[in-house]
Design a protein around this motif. Structure first.
Motif, PDB file in Angstrom:
ATOM      1  N   GLU A   1       0.831  -1.209   0.000  1.00 11.96           N
ATOM      2  CA  GLU A   1       0.000   0.000   0.000  1.00 11.96           C
ATOM      3  C   GLU A   1       0.865   1.257   0.000  1.00 11.96           C
ATOM      4  OE1 GLU A   1      -3.129   1.448   3.157  1.00 11.96           O
ATOM      5  OE2 GLU A   1      -3.512  -0.629   2.532  1.00 11.96           O
ATOM      6  N   ASP A   2       1.889   1.247   0.849  1.00  9.01           N
ATOM      7  CA  ASP A   2       2.785   2.403   0.894  1.00  9.01           C
ATOM      8  C   ASP A   2       3.522   2.590  -0.424  1.00  9.01           C
ATOM      9  OD1 ASP A   2       1.968   2.765   3.411  1.00  9.01           O
ATOM     10  OD2 ASP A   2       3.933   2.575   4.377  1.00  9.01           O
ATOM     11  N   GLY A   3       3.709   1.499  -1.156  1.00  6.08           N
ATOM     12  CA  GLY A   3       4.377   1.592  -2.443  1.00  6.08           C
ATOM     13  C   GLY A   3       3.397   1.909  -3.565  1.00  6.08           C
ATOM     14  N   GLY A   4       2.161   2.245  -3.217  1.00  6.55           N
ATOM     15  CA  GLY A   4       1.170   2.597  -4.226  1.00  6.55           C
ATOM     16  C   GLY A   4       0.614   1.395  -4.953  1.00  6.55           C
ATOM     17  N   LYS A   5       0.700   0.216  -4.328  1.00  2.79           N
ATOM     18  CA  LYS A   5       0.161  -0.993  -4.958  1.00  2.79           C
ATOM     19  C   LYS A   5      -0.839  -1.621  -4.009  1.00  2.79           C
ATOM     20  CE  LYS A   5       4.615  -1.177  -6.997  1.00  2.79           C
ATOM     21  NZ  LYS A   5       5.915  -1.782  -7.200  1.00  2.79           N
ATOM     22  N   SER A   6      -1.590  -2.568  -4.504  1.00  2.00           N
ATOM     23  CA  SER A   6      -2.516  -3.213  -3.594  1.00  2.00           C
ATOM     24  C   SER A   6      -2.188  -4.682  -3.476  1.00  2.00           C
ATOM     25  CB  SER A   6      -3.952  -3.039  -4.102  1.00  2.00           C
ATOM     26  OG  SER A   6      -4.174  -3.942  -5.159  1.00  2.00           O
ATOM     27  N   LEU A   7      -2.401  -5.214  -2.280  1.00  2.00           N
ATOM     28  CA  LEU A   7      -2.118  -6.628  -2.063  1.00  2.00           C
ATOM     29  C   LEU A   7      -3.352  -7.260  -1.441  1.00  2.00           C
ATOM     30  CD1 LEU A   7       1.184  -8.037  -0.653  1.00  2.00           C
ATOM     31  CD2 LEU A   7      -0.988  -8.958   0.103  1.00  2.00           C
ATOM     32  N   SER A   8      -3.917  -8.237  -2.137  1.00  2.00           N
ATOM     33  CA  SER A   8      -5.071  -8.926  -1.573  1.00  2.00           C
ATOM     34  C   SER A   8      -4.745 -10.413  -1.518  1.00  2.00           C
ATOM     35  CB  SER A   8      -6.304  -8.674  -2.429  1.00  2.00           C
ATOM     36  OG  SER A   8      -6.066  -9.152  -3.725  1.00  2.00           O
ATOM     37  N   ALA A   9      -5.545 -11.133  -0.753  1.00  2.00           N
ATOM     38  CA  ALA A   9      -5.204 -12.546  -0.576  1.00  2.00           C
ATOM     39  C   ALA A   9      -6.445 -13.382  -0.348  1.00  2.00           C
ATOM     40  CB  ALA A   9      -4.274 -12.708   0.621  1.00  2.00           C
ATOM     41  N   SER A  10      -6.354 -14.629  -0.757  1.00  2.00           N
ATOM     42  CA  SER A  10      -7.370 -15.588  -0.332  1.00  2.00           C
ATOM     43  C   SER A  10      -6.628 -16.834   0.130  1.00  2.00           C
ATOM     44  CB  SER A  10      -8.340 -15.878  -1.475  1.00  2.00           C
ATOM     45  OG  SER A  10      -8.018 -17.059  -2.122  1.00  2.00           O
ATOM     46  N   ILE A  11      -6.683 -17.051   1.426  1.00  2.00           N
ATOM     47  CA  ILE A  11      -5.903 -18.117   2.051  1.00  2.00           C
ATOM     48  C   ILE A  11      -6.851 -19.186   2.581  1.00  2.00           C
ATOM     49  CG2 ILE A  11      -4.191 -18.640   3.838  1.00  2.00           C
ATOM     50  CD1 ILE A  11      -3.079 -16.635   1.938  1.00  2.00           C
ATOM     51  N   ALA A  12      -6.704 -20.393   2.064  1.00  2.00           N
ATOM     52  CA  ALA A  12      -7.515 -21.498   2.569  1.00  2.00           C
ATOM     53  C   ALA A  12      -6.987 -21.881   3.941  1.00  2.00           C
ATOM     54  CB  ALA A  12      -7.421 -22.684   1.630  1.00  2.00           C
ATOM     55  N   PRO A  13      -7.880 -22.065   4.920  1.00  2.00           N
ATOM     56  CA  PRO A  13      -7.402 -22.378   6.267  1.00  2.00           C
ATOM     57  C   PRO A  13      -7.019 -23.858   6.401  1.00  2.00           C
ATOM     58  CG  PRO A  13      -9.775 -22.254   6.252  1.00  2.00           C
ATOM     59  CD  PRO A  13      -9.327 -21.956   4.844  1.00  2.00           C
ATOM     60  N   GLY A  14      -6.233 -24.136   7.418  1.00  2.00           N
ATOM     61  CA  GLY A  14      -5.999 -25.520   7.823  1.00  2.00           C
ATOM     62  C   GLY A  14      -5.054 -26.326   6.966  1.00  2.00           C
ATOM     63  N   LEU A  15      -4.183 -25.675   6.187  1.00  2.00           N
ATOM     64  CA  LEU A  15      -3.222 -26.461   5.407  1.00  2.00           C
ATOM     65  C   LEU A  15      -1.937 -26.618   6.208  1.00  2.00           C
ATOM     66  CD1 LEU A  15      -3.807 -24.961   1.879  1.00  2.00           C
ATOM     67  CD2 LEU A  15      -4.256 -27.291   2.610  1.00  2.00           C
ATOM     68  N   VAL A  16      -1.539 -27.848   6.411  1.00  2.00           N
ATOM     69  CA  VAL A  16      -0.330 -28.102   7.198  1.00  2.00           C
ATOM     70  C   VAL A  16       0.705 -28.827   6.346  1.00  2.00           C
ATOM     71  CG1 VAL A  16      -1.485 -28.155   9.431  1.00  2.00           C
ATOM     72  CG2 VAL A  16      -1.245 -30.258   8.092  1.00  2.00           C
ATOM     73  N   LEU A  17       1.943 -28.706   6.781  1.00  2.00           N
ATOM     74  CA  LEU A  17       3.056 -29.231   5.987  1.00  2.00           C
ATOM     75  C   LEU A  17       4.190 -29.585   6.928  1.00  2.00           C
ATOM     76  CD1 LEU A  17       4.371 -29.433   3.063  1.00  2.00           C
ATOM     77  CD2 LEU A  17       5.168 -27.123   3.453  1.00  2.00           C
ATOM     78  N   GLU A  18       4.928 -30.649   6.578  1.00  2.00           N
ATOM     79  CA  GLU A  18       6.173 -30.931   7.284  1.00  2.00           C
ATOM     80  C   GLU A  18       7.240 -30.079   6.618  1.00  2.00           C
ATOM     81  OE1 GLU A  18       7.338 -33.553   9.538  1.00  2.00           O
ATOM     82  OE2 GLU A  18       5.235 -33.702  10.156  1.00  2.00           O
ATOM     83  N   GLY A  19       7.829 -29.178   7.345  1.00  2.00           N
ATOM     84  CA  GLY A  19       8.803 -28.330   6.676  1.00  2.00           C
ATOM     85  C   GLY A  19       9.586 -27.470   7.647  1.00  2.00           C
ATOM     86  N   ASP A  20      10.313 -26.540   7.062  1.00  2.00           N
ATOM     87  CA  ASP A  20      11.154 -25.642   7.823  1.00  2.00           C
ATOM     88  C   ASP A  20      10.512 -24.263   7.786  1.00  2.00           C
ATOM     89  OD1 ASP A  20      13.214 -23.684   8.352  1.00  2.00           O
ATOM     90  OD2 ASP A  20      14.617 -25.365   8.294  1.00  2.00           O
ATOM     91  N   ALA A  21       9.969 -23.849   8.920  1.00  2.00           N
ATOM     92  CA  ALA A  21       9.201 -22.606   8.956  1.00  2.00           C
ATOM     93  C   ALA A  21      10.052 -21.407   8.525  1.00  2.00           C
ATOM     94  CB  ALA A  21       8.658 -22.384  10.363  1.00  2.00           C
ATOM     95  N   GLU A  22      11.284 -21.384   8.985  1.00  2.00           N
ATOM     96  CA  GLU A  22      12.138 -20.238   8.685  1.00  2.00           C
ATOM     97  C   GLU A  22      12.373 -20.125   7.175  1.00  2.00           C
ATOM     98  OE1 GLU A  22      15.631 -20.156  11.156  1.00  2.00           O
ATOM     99  OE2 GLU A  22      16.669 -18.989   9.628  1.00  2.00           O
TER     100      GLU A  22
END
Lengths: 469, 228
Positions: free
Chosen positions: A328-349
Motif C-alpha cells: 500500500e505504501d508503495g502505491g500498490k494493492s495486495l489482496s489474498a485468499s488463504i484457505a485455512p488448515g493447510l499443514v506441511l512438514e517443513g522448515d518454517a524459517e
C-alpha cells in the motif's frame, strides 16, 4: 577374439546351465516315458494272453480235448497279424498241438525265445512271452505271443530321446551364444558411453533400445544420474563464473566510489559520504556472498532433518498482514485468499523466506498501482501457494531462467538486488519437494508453488486470530 | 558496563573494543576460549561477546561450560558462518543472541544493551508503561492517556517489543527477528512501514512523540521526561 569374453559372460553361463538342466530333464522324461510305455504294453499283452487262456480252459471244461483243439483252430483261422500262438501238451511232455518252444511245466509266465519269424532285427531270435495253464487230466495249455514289438518301441523312444537331446543342446547353445552377444553389445554400448564421458563428452548418454527391460531401465537410471551430475557440474561452473562476473560489478563500483572520494572529497562531510557509499557497496557484496552460502546449504539438504509440522495457512496469512501495508505504501494493492488448515512438514524459517521473497519480488518489480494477489488453496496436486501480479510479466522464453543464480531480467538490472532471491526460492521449494510453476497471469506474472506433501486439516477451527485488514 | 569479548581476530577485537570504550564501557578481551572461560568465571560481566571459532575452546563449548558452572552471564555469539543451523545451535548451547560477522557496530551495541538491561525472568509484567502509554498484556489493550488505541495484531507485537526495550535502541534486524521472526534481510521496508503506521496510531495528534527514529541505528520508545 570375443570368444573368451563370450564364455565369461553371465548370460552364456546361464545358458549353459540351462542347456544342461534341459538335457537332464529330457533324459529323465524319456526314461520315465520308456518304462511306463513298456509296462503298460506288457500288462495289456499279459491280460490278453491270460483272457484267451482262460476262455480256452472254459471250452475244454465244457467239451473236452476236441472242443479245446477246435477252439484253437478257430482262433488260428481267424488269425490276424499279431495273433497269439497256442500249444497243448500232455502231462508226459508229448505235444498234442502247436509249435511254441518247449518250456518247463509250471503255472505262470515265462519269457523264452523261438526261431525268427522275420519281423526281428537280423540275427536275433523271436522274443516270446508264454503263459502256462494246467488243465484237468494232466494237460498243459501254453498261450504265447511275440513281444518283439514292445522292445522295438523302447528302441524308438531311445532314439527319439537322443535326437531330442542333441537338438535341445544345439539350439540352447546357439540361442545362448546369440543372447550373450546381444547382451554384450548392450553392455559395450554402456562402456563406450562411459568412456566417451570420461574423455570429456559430457553430453553423451547411453542409447536406449526402446524395450522396457532390465538393461533399458539400468540405462535410463544411469542416464538420469548423468543428467543430475551434469546439472551439478553445470551449476558449480555457473556459480564460479557468476561469482566472478557478478561480483566484479559491485567491486568495480566500490573502487569507483573510493577513487572518486580520493579525487574530489575535500571536507570531512564529503569523506563521510564516500565512506557511507563504500560501506553500502560492501554490504551488498557481503549479502550476495551470504545468499550464495545459504543456497548451497539449503541445496545440501541437511535442513530436512529439522522439518516440523507447521501451519502453512497461518504462515501465509501472517505474511499477508505484514506485507499488505508495505504494498500500500508503495502505491500498490495486495489482496489474498488463504484457505485455512493447510499443514506441511517443513522448515518454517525457510518457507517464510521463500514466501517473503516471492511477495517482495512482486511488490518490487511491478508497476505503480499494480494489484498483487496472494493465494493459498488446496489444489488437486497439493497445497498451492501463489503470488500473482498484473505487471509486465516475463516473456515465456525467460520464465525458466529466472530461478537461475544471478539471473536478472534486462529491465531490472538497474534496481538493487543480487539476482539470487528466486534461486533461493527454487532451492527451498526443492528441499520441500515442491514444484514451481511460472505462468502468464494475463497480464502479469503468476508463480505457483505446489506442495505435494501438504495436507488439509479440515473441520478444525484454528485458534489463529483472523484480524480483518 | 563491563563486558567480556572472546575473539581471536585482532582486527575485529580492536573494532569492538574501540567502539565500546568510546561509549564509556569497559571491555576485557580474551583471545581464546580458555582464557575467556577463566575471565568469565572470576569476574561478573554484564554481557559476554563470544566468537564461535576461537582457539583452545570453541565458543559453543565455552558457553556450555559456563552454563553448567551456573554462570548466567548473557552471551551474544559472533560468527562468520551465515549458516542457518548455527543460530539454533548457539541458542541451544546457552547463548542469548546471535550476530553474523561482519556487522555494523550499532547493531552489536544495541543487542548488547538489550541483553544487559534484560529484566530478570522472574518479573512477569502484565502491564507495560512508557509515559502515558499503557499496554495491558493480558487484555491485549493499549491506551494512551486513557484513550484506547486500536492496533492490529502485528502492530501490537511491534509496540510490545519496543516497550519491553523502552529507552533502548532497537535495530531493524532486532525487530525483524523479534517481531516477524525473519532471520534474513527483507528487500522491502517492512519495518519502516509498520513503524510509521504504529507511530501514526500512537503519536498522531500528540504534542510528544514516543516512538523515535535513531538515524543509522534503529528505533526507540521513551517517555519525554526521561529523554536526555
Amino acid at each position: 577374439m570375443h570368444l573368451q569374453r563370450l564364455l565369461k559372460t553371465a548370460s552364456f553361463k546361464l545358458t549353459a546351465l540351462y542347456v544342461l538342466l534341459f538335457g537332464l530333464s529330457v533324459a529323465a522324461l524319456a526314461t520315465v516315458f520308456y518304462f511306463n510305455a513298456v509296462r503298460v504294453l506288457d500288462a495289456q499283452e499279459r491280460a490278453r494272453i491270460q483272457s484267451e487262456a482262460s476262455m480256452l480252459r472254459g471250452e475244454y471244461e465244457r467239451g473236452g480235448l476236441p472242443a479245446l483243439l477246435s477252439g484253437i483252430r478257430e482262433r488260428q483261422r481267424g488269425r490276424i497279424a499279431g495273433g497269439l500262438d497256442y500249444t497243448v501238451y500232455r502231462g508226459d511232455g508229448t505235444r498234442l498241438f502247436g509249435n511254441l518252444p518247449k518250456v518247463p511245466f509250471e503255472k505262470g509266465w515265462k519269457h523264452t525265445s523261438g526261431p525268427p519269424d522275420g519281423d526281428e532285427p537280423p540275427g536275433q531270435l523271436e522274443q516270446l512271452l508264454v503263459y502256462r495253464l494246467p488243465l484237468s487230466n494232466g494237460l498243459w495249455l501254453m498261450v504265447g505271443d511275440d513281444i518283439g514289438h514292445i522292445r522295438e518301441l523302447g528302441h524308438v523312444i531311445e532314439d527319439m530321446s537322443i535326437w531330442g537331446l542333441l537338438l535341445a543342446v544345439t539350439l540352447g547353445v546357439i540361442g545362448g551364444a546369440a543372447l550373450s552377444l546381444a547382451f554384450l553389445r548392450r553392455i559395450d554400448s554402456i562402456t563406450r558411453t562411459a568412456e566417451a564421458i570420461i574423455a570429456g563428452d559430457m553430453a553423451r548418454r547411453i542409447p536406449l533400445r526402446g524395450a522396457d527391460d532390465d538393461i533399458d531401465r539400468l540405462a535410463t537410471t544411469l542416464n538420469r544420474m548423468l543428467d543430475r551430475i551434469g546439472s551439478l557440474v553445470e551449476s558449480v561452473r555457473h556459480v564460479s563464473n557468476d561469482i566472478a562476473h557478478d561480483l566484479r560489478t559491485p567491486l568495480a563500483r566500490l573502487r569507483q566510489v573510493l577513487e572518486d572520494g580520493r579525487r574530489s572529497a575535500r571536507t570531512p562531510a564529503e569523506y563521510e559520504a564516500t565512506t557511507e557509499r563504500a560501506i553500502r557497496e560492501i554490504d551488498s557484496i557481503l549479502e550476495t556472498f551470504s545468499a550464495i552460502l545459504r543456497i548451497a546449504q539449503i541445496e545440501a539438504g541437511t535442513r530436512r532433518s529439522g522439518f516440523r509440522r507447521l501451519d502453512l495457512s497461518g504462515l501465509a496469512e501472517s505474511l499477508v498482514h505484514s506485507f499488505a501495508p508495505v504494498a500500500e505504501d508503495g502505491g500498490k494493492s495486495l489482496s489474498a485468499s488463504i484457505a485455512p488448515g493447510l499443514v506441511l512438514e517443513g522448515d518454517a524459517e525457510l518457507l517464510t523466506q521463500m514466501m517473503v521473497n516471492l511477495i517482495e519480488n512482486a511488490i518490487r518489480h511491478s508497476r505503480d498501482g499494480a494489484a498483487i494477489v496472494i493465494g493459498l488453496r488446496n489444489g488437486p496436486a497439493g497445497a498451492e501457494f501463489s503470488v500473482a501480479d498484473d505487471g509486465p510479466g516475463i516473456p515465456a522464453g525467460e520464465r525458466e531462467r529466472i530461478f537461475r543464480r544471478f539471473y536478472r531480467l534486462e529491465r531490472s538490472r538497474s534496481t538493487a538486488g543480487s539476482g539470487l532471491g528466486l534461486s533461493l526460492v527454487a532451492a527451498i521449494a526443492n528441499l520441500h519437494d515442491a514444484k514451481i510453476i511460472v505462468s502468464d497471469n494475463h497480464p502479469g506474472l503468476k508463480i505457483v508453488i505446489v506442495f505435494s506433501q501438504a495436507k488439509s486439516e479440515t473441520a478444525r477451527e484454528r485458534p489463529l486470530s483472523r484480524a480483518a485488514e | 558496563m563491563k563486558l567480556l569479548l572472546v575473539e581471536d581476530d585482532a582486527q575485529t577485537a580492536g573494532f569492538v573494543i574501540h567502539g565500546f570504550r568510546e561509549r564509556g564501557h569497559v571491555v576485557d578481551h580474551a583471545p581464546d576460549g580458555r582464557e575467556g572461560f577463566f575471565l568469565a568465571t572470576y569476574n561478573a560481566y554484564a554481557v559476554a561477546i563470544v566468537d564461535r571459532m576461537v582457539p583452545h575452546m570453541d565458543g559453543l563449548s565455552l558457553v556450555r561450560a559456563l552454563r553448567s558452572a551456573k554462570i548466567q552471564t548473557p552471551v551474544i555469539f559472533l560468527t562468520t558462518m551465515s549458516g542457518i543451523d548455527d543460530r539454533v545451535e548457539g541458542l541451544e548451547a546457552g547463548g542469548d543472541d546471535y550476530l553474523v560477522k561482519p556487522f555494523a557496530f550499532s547493531e552489536l551495541y544495541a543487542r548488547v544493551n538489550a541483553l544487559a538491561r534484560r529484566a530478570p525472568v522472574s518479573t512477569q509484567q502484565t502491564v507495560l508503561r512508557v509515559g502515558d502509554l499503557e499496554m495491558d498484556l493480558l487484555k491485549r489493550t493499549v491506551t494512551r492517556g486513557g484513550a484506547a488505541i486500536d492496533l492490529l495484531p502485528r502492530e501490537f507485537q511491534l509496540l510490545e517489543y519496543l516497550m519491553r526495550h523502552a529507552d533502548e535502541v532497537v535495530t531493524r534486524t532486532m525487530l525483524l527477528e523479534g517481531v516477524w521472526e525473519f532471520h534474513f534481510d527483507p528487500k522491502t521496508n517492512i519495518v519502516e512501514t509498520h513503524i510509521s503506521r504504529l507511530r501514526a496510531k500512537v503519536d498522531r495528534g500528540r504534542a510528544t512523540g514516543l516512538i523515535q527514529t535513531i538515524r543509522g541505528s534503529g528505533y526507540t520508545i521513551r517517555a519525554p521526561a526521561t529523554a536526555p
